[in-house]
Design a protein around this motif. Structure first.
Motif, PDB file in Angstrom:
ATOM      1  N   THR A 232       0.801  -1.226   0.000  1.00  0.00           N
ATOM      2  CA  THR A 232       0.000   0.000   0.000  1.00  0.00           C
ATOM      3  C   THR A 232       0.833   1.274   0.000  1.00  0.00           C
ATOM      4  N   ILE A 233       2.125   1.152   0.219  1.00  0.00           N
ATOM      5  CA  ILE A 233       2.985   2.328   0.228  1.00  0.00           C
ATOM      6  C   ILE A 233       4.427   1.891   0.002  1.00  0.00           C
ATOM      7  N   SER A 234       5.177   2.736  -0.668  1.00  0.00           N
ATOM      8  CA  SER A 234       6.617   2.548  -0.805  1.00  0.00           C
ATOM      9  C   SER A 234       7.267   3.802  -0.238  1.00  0.00           C
TER      10      SER A 234
ATOM     11  N   SER B  56       5.283  -4.674  17.734  1.00  0.00           N
ATOM     12  CA  SER B  56       4.981  -5.699  16.734  1.00  0.00           C
ATOM     13  C   SER B  56       5.349  -7.097  17.222  1.00  0.00           C
ATOM     14  N   GLN B  57       4.444  -8.038  16.956  1.00  0.00           N
ATOM     15  CA  GLN B  57       4.704  -9.454  17.200  1.00  0.00           C
ATOM     16  C   GLN B  57       4.794 -10.236  15.890  1.00  0.00           C
ATOM     17  N   ASN B  58       4.531  -9.553  14.782  1.00  0.00           N
ATOM     18  CA  ASN B  58       4.504 -10.189  13.466  1.00  0.00           C
ATOM     19  C   ASN B  58       5.852  -9.960  12.784  1.00  0.00           C
ATOM     20  N   GLU B  59       6.596 -11.029  12.539  1.00  0.00           N
ATOM     21  CA  GLU B  59       7.928 -10.883  11.956  1.00  0.00           C
ATOM     22  C   GLU B  59       7.896 -10.166  10.605  1.00  0.00           C
ATOM     23  N   ARG B  60       6.875 -10.430   9.800  1.00  0.00           N
ATOM     24  CA  ARG B  60       6.819  -9.794   8.481  1.00  0.00           C
ATOM     25  C   ARG B  60       6.611  -8.288   8.590  1.00  0.00           C
ATOM     26  N   ALA B  61       5.987  -7.842   9.657  1.00  0.00           N
ATOM     27  CA  ALA B  61       5.806  -6.405   9.859  1.00  0.00           C
ATOM     28  C   ALA B  61       7.095  -5.736  10.329  1.00  0.00           C
ATOM     29  N   GLN B  62       8.053  -6.524  10.795  1.00  0.00           N
ATOM     30  CA  GLN B  62       9.322  -5.990  11.296  1.00  0.00           C
ATOM     31  C   GLN B  62      10.398  -5.957  10.205  1.00  0.00           C
ATOM     32  N   MET B  63      10.122  -6.606   9.076  1.00  0.00           N
ATOM     33  CA  MET B  63      11.112  -6.694   8.002  1.00  0.00           C
ATOM     34  C   MET B  63      11.035  -5.476   7.100  1.00  0.00           C
ATOM     35  N   LEU B  64      12.131  -4.804   6.903  1.00  0.00           N
ATOM     36  CA  LEU B  64      12.199  -3.695   5.960  1.00  0.00           C
ATOM     37  C   LEU B  64      12.475  -4.266   4.577  1.00  0.00           C
ATOM     38  N   ARG B  65      11.420  -4.319   3.771  1.00  0.00           N
ATOM     39  CA  ARG B  65      11.538  -4.790   2.389  1.00  0.00           C
ATOM     40  C   ARG B  65      11.661  -3.555   1.499  1.00  0.00           C
ATOM     41  N   PHE B  66      12.650  -3.557   0.588  1.00  0.00           N
ATOM     42  CA  PHE B  66      12.866  -2.323  -0.154  1.00  0.00           C
ATOM     43  C   PHE B  66      13.247  -2.566  -1.609  1.00  0.00           C
ATOM     44  N   HIS B  67      12.855  -1.573  -2.413  1.00  0.00           N
ATOM     45  CA  HIS B  67      13.278  -1.458  -3.803  1.00  0.00           C
ATOM     46  C   HIS B  67      14.423  -0.457  -3.860  1.00  0.00           C
ATOM     47  N   THR B  68      15.323  -0.646  -4.791  1.00  0.00           N
ATOM     48  CA  THR B  68      16.454   0.267  -4.970  1.00  0.00           C
ATOM     49  C   THR B  68      16.483   0.768  -6.401  1.00  0.00           C
ATOM     50  N   GLN B  69      16.813   2.041  -6.547  1.00  0.00           N
ATOM     51  CA  GLN B  69      17.125   2.593  -7.870  1.00  0.00           C
ATOM     52  C   GLN B  69      18.508   3.209  -7.802  1.00  0.00           C
TER      53      GLN B  69
ATOM     54  N   THR C  31      18.842  -5.876  -1.420  1.00  0.00           N
ATOM     55  CA  THR C  31      17.595  -5.316  -1.950  1.00  0.00           C
ATOM     56  C   THR C  31      16.637  -6.410  -2.412  1.00  0.00           C
ATOM     57  N   GLN C  32      15.323  -6.086  -2.400  1.00  0.00           N
ATOM     58  CA  GLN C  32      14.318  -7.038  -2.890  1.00  0.00           C
ATOM     59  C   GLN C  32      13.974  -6.810  -4.357  1.00  0.00           C
ATOM     60  N   SER C  33      14.152  -5.596  -4.840  1.00  0.00           N
ATOM     61  CA  SER C  33      13.973  -5.335  -6.272  1.00  0.00           C
ATOM     62  C   SER C  33      14.879  -4.180  -6.660  1.00  0.00           C
TER      63      SER C  33
END
Length: 516
Positions: free
Chosen positions: A180-182, A261-274, A304-306
């Motif tokens: 929903t947001i980057s 947070s108790q949800n591991e996925r909410a604690q992960m910083l997933r990021f795109h790089t340019q 990076t994830q993308s």
């Protein structure tokens, strides 16, 4: 005190968010593209997919970004110039013609009008037989960095934040695979901020978005897994790798300690790089291939994830098909030939990387503390804090470049020690002109868009469009979620400009605070 480094895939995620990183799957190769109209951009997307790109990334023109149809007087001279012009569902259908939206993820760099573009995308997917629960992708939807550094805002901060929390709430319920947001540090970095400022200002903005959603009654662990981030990667190779590690670790601790947070996925910083657009030079543009390669490799070693790799000609104009192909091949060579993807954490244990990570984390945390003391990111923006910090950092960088130029002209043997060397610009210059062919936008694109808008308005149910626009305008003065109404509006062939104007009539427009 810095949080200790653990294995990849474990809190605080310093070394990465996946236990096996790229040994399991390479990053998404997502080239940012869009130009002229939907037909032209569709051809570019299909070319890139044929060349092995693994995700789409849509660039929109300025009128689309700030809520004007192509026939608006404010759009004159800008239609299709820096991205694709999207006025209505007809354009969106054409943009994704013959592209299966159940098999491709799409990132859309759009902010003020993000919910309208999401609505258009979901409507076109539905026409393809793909339900909202099956589409995957991201809308940038990060308005705070627009006030700080980029400028494609429409409304004042408060209603703009409301649009963002509307998308959080709606997508959590209806579009579960959608990011929903980057939350973007890229544009602040392009404006001149330092690596530490990029982390600090980006995460401070993230905190503001989370707090706004919490005020609306949402639980952090319900929407936190769909938050994503977007960073630049510049040419200081080792610093950039440390930056990504520091950002991951800092966000992990913020999610746990600040938001419980108790949800591991909410604690992960997933990021795109340019890779860094501002680092590209018009002088000796072939050098940009080297810059981009170093930056792309740093992003990969940083986890990076993308990734988008800039084209060599982007300091001169829109990228050519040949330059885009080289940029994509750069990622593919790194992924398939270099061997770095075969090792889970190639730089794990490096003293310099660990020290750089610690220093950047501490400096970024200090910026977040200062923003907190000013009342949070929105209040700090209103006071001009981030803008002033970026202005000073950009001015300092420019002084270093000019110092090197001046000392070099004087024949000073210490040139390069006191200033900043930009190869081909202030050192190692040549008198040769570039032979790169510059891509020019077709000047008739606006005329074609206006003709399409005229046909659209002649063929639609005017009373149905008027009714749904009235509903949006009335709901803007309430707490009702606006996304379902926008979904209805685009299906009735209401245009992007018409929907934006309905909100303008209620909220007005933001006027920039000038920082000197």
């Amino acid at each position: 005190m810095a949080t200790p480094t653990r294995c990849r895939g474990e809190y605080p995620y310093t070394r990465g968010i996946q236990p096996t990183m790229y040994r399991g799957r390479l990053w998404t190769m997502r080239q940012y593209a869009g130009q002229e109209d939907a037909e032209s951009s569709n051809r570019r997307y299909r070319f890139l997919l044929d060349q092995g790109q693994t995700g789409l990334s849509v660039a929109f023109d300025l009128p689309t970004q700030i809520g004007y149809d192509s026939d608006a007087s404010m759009a004159e001279g800008e239609v299709g110039k820096v991205g694709v012009a999207i006025d209505s569902i007809d354009d969106m259908r054409t943009l994704f013609d013959q592209i299966p939206l159940d098999r491709v993820t799409t990132s859309m760099t759009i902010n003020s009008t993000a919910n309208i573009l999401l609505s258009l995308y979901a409507a076109v997917a539905e026409e393809q037989g793909v339900g909202r629960d099956k589409i995957g992708g991201t809308v940038q939807n990060d308005i705070l960095k627009e006030y700080i550094a980029r400028g494609t805002y429409i409304y004042p901060p408060k209603p703009s934040m409301r649009l963002i929390t509307d998308s959080f709430e709606y997508c959590t319920r209806e579009v579960p695979r959608w990011n929903t947001i980057s939350i973007s540090g890229y544009h602040m970095r392009e404006a001149g901020c330092t690596a530490a400022q990029e982390i600090g200002f980006t995460l401070a903005n993230a905190i503001a978005y989370v707090e706004a959603a919490l005020e609306q009654g949402m639980a952090f662990d319900s929407f936190g897994p769909r938050l994503s981030f977007f960073f630049a990667c510049h040419s200081n190779f080792l610093e950039e790798i440390g930056k990504f590690r520091a950002a991951r670790r800092l966000w992990g601790s913020i999610a746990r300690e600040r938001f419980g947070s108790q949800n591991e996925r909410a604690q992960m910083l997933r990021f795109h790089t340019q890779t860094g657009g501002v680092t590209l030079t018009a002088q000796q543009p072939d050098n940009n291939v080297v810059r981009t390669t170093l930056q792309a490799l740093a992003a990969v070693l940083g986890g990076t994830q993308s990734l988008h790799t800039n084209s060599l000609d982007e300091a001169l104009g829109l990228p050519s098909e040949h330059a885009v192909e080289i940029a994509l091949r750069t990622q593919q060579v790194i992924g398939y030939e270099s061997g770095v993807a075969d090792v889970i954490d190639p730089l794990g244990g490096s003293y310099y990387i660990e020290q750089t990570t610690n220093e950047l984390e501490a400096e970024a945390r200090n910026y977040i503390d200062q923003i907190d003391a000013l009342g949070g990111a929105v209040s700090a923006i209103e006071q001009g804090y981030q803008q002033a910090e970026i202005l000073e950092a950009a001015s300092s960088f420019q002084r270093e470049v000019e110092t090197e130029t001046d000392s070099g002209r004087a024949g000073d043997k210490t040139a390069g020690k006191r200033g900043r060397v930009i190869v081909g610009v202030n050192r190692f210059e040549t008198d040769e002109d570039s032979d790169v062919e510059i891509v020019r936008v077709d000047p008739t694109v606006r005329e074609r868009q206006i003709e399409k808008l005229e046909r659209l308005r002649d063929g639609r149910d005017a009373s149905a469009v008027s009714a749904v626009l009235d509903a949006i305008q009335q709901a803007a003065d309430t707490d009702e979620n606006l996304v379902p109404l926008m979904m209805d509006a685009v299906k009735q062939s209401a245009t992007l400009g018409e929907i934006s104007d309905a909100l303008r009539r209620v909220w007005g427009e933001y006027r920039e605070r000038i920082v000197v």
